[in-house]
Design an enzyme around this catalytic site. Structure first.
Site, mmCIF file in Angstrom:
data_model
loop_
_atom_site.group_PDB
_atom_site.id
_atom_site.type_symbol
_atom_site.label_atom_id
_atom_site.label_comp_id
_atom_site.label_asym_id
_atom_site.label_seq_id
_atom_site.Cartn_x
_atom_site.Cartn_y
_atom_site.Cartn_z
ATOM 1 C CG ASP A 263 75.434 -53.438 35.211
ATOM 2 O OD1 ASP A 263 74.934 -53.780 36.317
ATOM 3 O OD2 ASP A 263 75.942 -52.317 35.023
HETATM 4 C C1 BGC Z 1 75.520 -51.232 38.379
HETATM 5 C C2 BGC Z 1 76.629 -52.213 38.703
HETATM 6 C C3 BGC Z 1 76.296 -52.951 39.963
HETATM 7 C C4 BGC Z 1 74.968 -53.652 39.787
HETATM 8 C C5 BGC Z 1 74.542 -54.478 40.988
HETATM 9 C C6 BGC Z 1 74.150 -51.867 38.420
HETATM 10 O O1 BGC Z 1 73.175 -50.903 38.415
HETATM 11 O O2 BGC Z 1 75.759 -50.659 37.122
HETATM 12 O O3 BGC Z 1 77.846 -51.525 38.847
HETATM 13 O O4 BGC Z 1 77.325 -53.840 40.285
HETATM 14 O O5 BGC Z 1 73.972 -52.680 39.551
HETATM 15 O O6 BGC Z 1 74.129 -53.691 42.030
#
Ligand code: BGC
Length: 715
Positions: A263
């Protein structure tokens, strides 16, 4: 004469699509330099909000992430966009760009229809591809352990079988569009409060039988090209450097062949993360303390802390998923989108998953032809429908119908999709006087309701990534609004636009309640179709609806709404008994049980029989439509394993029936729901004995149990 080299297409044996993705990846890997390998194991953040000294990499579309191409070898760029409810990133980041928003995840789950999930996935995957993306960060399957979780609207409820099958099908749909889908957030990222620091504490058996089972089922069914490890820790170790989760379980037990991406901001080390199974660092140059998967990882390799074979395996896994999804043969390039067809997919998802929670004296469906006057009240229903906030937020055609509501910056903006229920209700009842009241003036709203035949009150609760709700209440004095309207007109229908369960202190005073969550594209039409009976509601709750927080395993959610979150959250309290299993094992009655939902027709369920073929137990049951309208019913099969206090959903099927029609359903029971995970044997084990199998309309409305005798066995 020029010789064929890897730079010339003729000498690219991995181009042969008849070979397996793994074989192709191995051939390609063998041609790569060390720098090329390092290029593939990290993505850049592709947001336009990059600092000036770190400009956007050339070739990236404004979005979540970008891995530049390796042109020498014909390896395409990875262009990554959020998320599971549609193409979010680029539409939020580029003024004027838009995409089709699916309804919230619980709507798709509430359809209890894998085909609905597949179609939704294929639709958003197709849009991603036609916008130039070949990775969609779609496939949220965290279980609803915490009804206040700000991201419940991205997930699929509380049950491992329902969540796993529905999200698995959505992923399969995304991948059918030649787009890698990224199941997330692995694992136990079940609350947003303290998500960057907190450790989810839970025993192995409990997590295998709950959250991890949802992942296991969804991965089997959907075959996502990647898995996103979560922000939080699990049993003390960061999810993105968790050997148990990534190496032992995902890649070991489940033999997952794809890659794990972090993540955004979820990486805390180089060697430890890599050796624990992390294959790609996402946007580390912006979100991590440092970019681990470059200099620090090169160092670790030089020191022998990470083996070259492991680096090669990371690259192999990434390439393999790219081949498997068809990224080389079907490059994601800009192409026209059939907006009307895609909006219909969104609307049909809502129509399949809206849940009718209450319908006293058949106040619904509305007889549009006979309706003289209709009051429409609240939640900006004259302009649109609210959406959930954060990285999954899709901007729809027409932009934000109600701009300016705080927070306007992350995790905002608060967005209303421009599919106004008022417009659709006027079209539904062209002869009626359909008037709107904002709802901020209670007396005006009540006066309008009093002089109308029927009042439809829209209420909303905005929820968003990174923040949990403090409690289950509706904001902005909306409880008083509903009470005032219901007092003025008993024929009051409440339409709920929310991310998770809310308290309904006015429930007994209103005629009907229709749950639409964040209802997405063309929602106005969908809501009007459901209220008028053009479509018969057939959604069933994918979650237990608590009466209040005192019923929950953790009545308090420390840190939500302010203050420092604790270092850990104790999921051992309920263990594998998430949701209805918790309620049943404690003898607690929720407001609405898991699996619950009303219809405008009636169904009879025949006696349950069991049949075993091919070593698989099937529940056989006849379902009849005994009412006067066509509609769909869900047969839910639960099992009580010997000694257990609670039931487990082990199979389900949805069937559409015309009035008078009946159908015999044969529903296979998922063996892992009959079994327990034995941590000593490291296997699913049937205890053996008398299993009570029961079929019904909800987890709380069950028919006669039938005993299934099973011998002890290891699956
Ligand atoms: C989120 C993810 C997301 C990623 C990219 C993170 O803050 O938890 O679900 O895919 O950002 O935007």
């Amino acid at each position: 004469m020029a010789t064929a080299t890897a730079e010339t297409p003729a000498a690219r044996p991995w181009s042969d699509a008849a070979m397996s993705p793994d074989a192709r990846a191995a051939l390609l890997l063998a041609q790569m330099t060390q720098d090329e390998k390092f290029q593939l194991i990290r993505s850049y953040y592709a947001g336009p909000d990059r600092p000036a000294d770190k400009p956007m990499p050339t070739g990236a579309i404004a979005s979540a992430g970008y891995v530049p191409p390796i042109e020498r070898l014909g390896i395409p760029a990875l262009k990554e966009s959020d998320a599971g409810l549609g193409v979010a990133s680029s539409t939020r980041m580029r003024p004027g760009d838009y995409a089709t928003p699916l309804p919230a995840g619980p709507v798709t789950a509430a359809s209890w229809d894998p085909q609905v999930a597949y179609r939704g996935g294929a639709m958003i995957g197709g849009e991603a591809h036609r916008k130039g993306f070949n990775v969609l960060l779609a496939g949220g399957v965290n279980l609803m352990r915490e009804p206040r979780n700000g991201r419940n609207f991205e997930y699929a409820g509380e049950d491992p079988l329902l969540s796993g099958t529905i999200v698995g099908e959505a992923i399969r749909g995304v991948e059918s569009a030649h787009v890698i889908s990224t199941i997330k957030h692995f694992a136990l990222n079940d609350q947003e409060t303290g998500r960057d620091t907190i450790s989810a504490q839970i025993g192995e058996q409990a997590m295998r039988e709950s959250d991890l089972l949802a992942f296991e089922l969804a991965i089997e069914r959907g075959k996502p090209g990647s898995v996103m490890c979560a922000y939080n820790k699990v049993n003390g170790d960061w999810a993105c450097e968790n050997d148990y989760l990534m190496n032992q379980l995902l890649k070991g037990d489940w033999k997952y062949p794809g890659f794990v991406m972090s993540d955004w901001g979820g990486v805390h080390s180089a060697a430890k993360a890599v050796n624990a199974g992390l294959d790609q660092e996402s946007a580390g140059e912006i979100f991590d303390k440092q970019l681990y998967f470059d200099a620090p990882l090169r160092d670790a390799l030089a020191k022998g802390e990470v083996k070259q074979a492991r680096l090669d395996n990371m690259v192999q896994r990434i390439l393999r998923s790219m081949f498997a999804a068809g990224l080389f043969e079907h490059p994601a390039t800009k192409a026209p989108i059939d907006e009307a067809a895609n909006l219909a997919v969104a609307r049909e998802t809502l129509e399949a998953g809206a849940v009718l929670l209450r319908n006293e004296h058949d106040v619904l469906p509305l007889d549009a032809a006979k309706l003289g006057s209709l009051a429409v009240i609240g939640a900006h229903a004259d302009k649109g429908v609210i959406a959930g906030g954060g990285s999954s937020l899709v901007s729809a055609k027409g932009g934000n119908a109600v701009p300016g509501i705080a927070p306007t910056a992350w995790p905002g903006p608060v967005m209303y999709h421009p599919y106004a229920p008022l417009t659709a209700l006027r079209a539904m009842a062209p002869k009626a006087s359909v008037q709107f009241a904002e709802g901020d003036d209670l007396a005006a709203a009540a006066a309008l309701a009093a002089k109308s035949d029927v009042a439809v009150v829209f209420v909303q609760k905005w929820q968003a990534e990174s923040i949990d709700a403090k409690d289950l209440s509706l904001p902005d004095n909306q409880d008083a609004l509903v009470a005032a309207v219901a007092k003025a007109n008993p024929r009051t229908i409440v339409v709920l636009e929310n991310g998770g369960p809310v308290a309904m202190p006015w429930l007994d005073q209103v005629g009907a309640v229709l749950e639409v969550w964040y209802p997405g594209g063309d929602a106005g039409t969908g809501i009007a179709n459901l209220l008028s009976g053009k479509v018969n509601p057939s959604g069933r709750l994918p979650l237990s609806w608590p009466r209040d927080v005192s019923q929950l395993p953790r009545p308090a959610l420390p840190g939500a709404g302010g203050g420092t979150p604790p270092a850990s959250v104790d999921y051992a309290i309920e263990g594998a008994d998430v949701g209805y299993r918790w309620f049943q094992s404690r003898g607690i009655k929720p407001l609405f049980p898991f699996g619950y939902g009303l219809s405008y027709t009636r169904f009879a369920h025949g006696p349950l029989k069991l049949a075993t073929h091919d070593n698989q137990v099937h529940a056989v049951v006849e379902v009849s439509n005994t009412g006067h309208r066509a509609g769909a019913e869900v047969a839910q099969v639960y099992v009580q394993v010997p000694g257990a206090k609670a039931h487990r959903l082990a199979g389900y099927a949805k069937v559409f029936l015309r009035p008078g029609e009946h159908r015999t359903l044969s529903i296979p029971l998922e063996r892992r729901l009959l079994a327990d995970f034995d941590t000593a044997k490291h296997a699913w084990v049937l205890r053996g004995g008398d299993y009570q199998v029961v079929e019904g309309r909800s987890s709380d409305d069950l028919g006669q149990p039938v005993t299934l005798k099973l011998a002890p066995a290891q699956l």
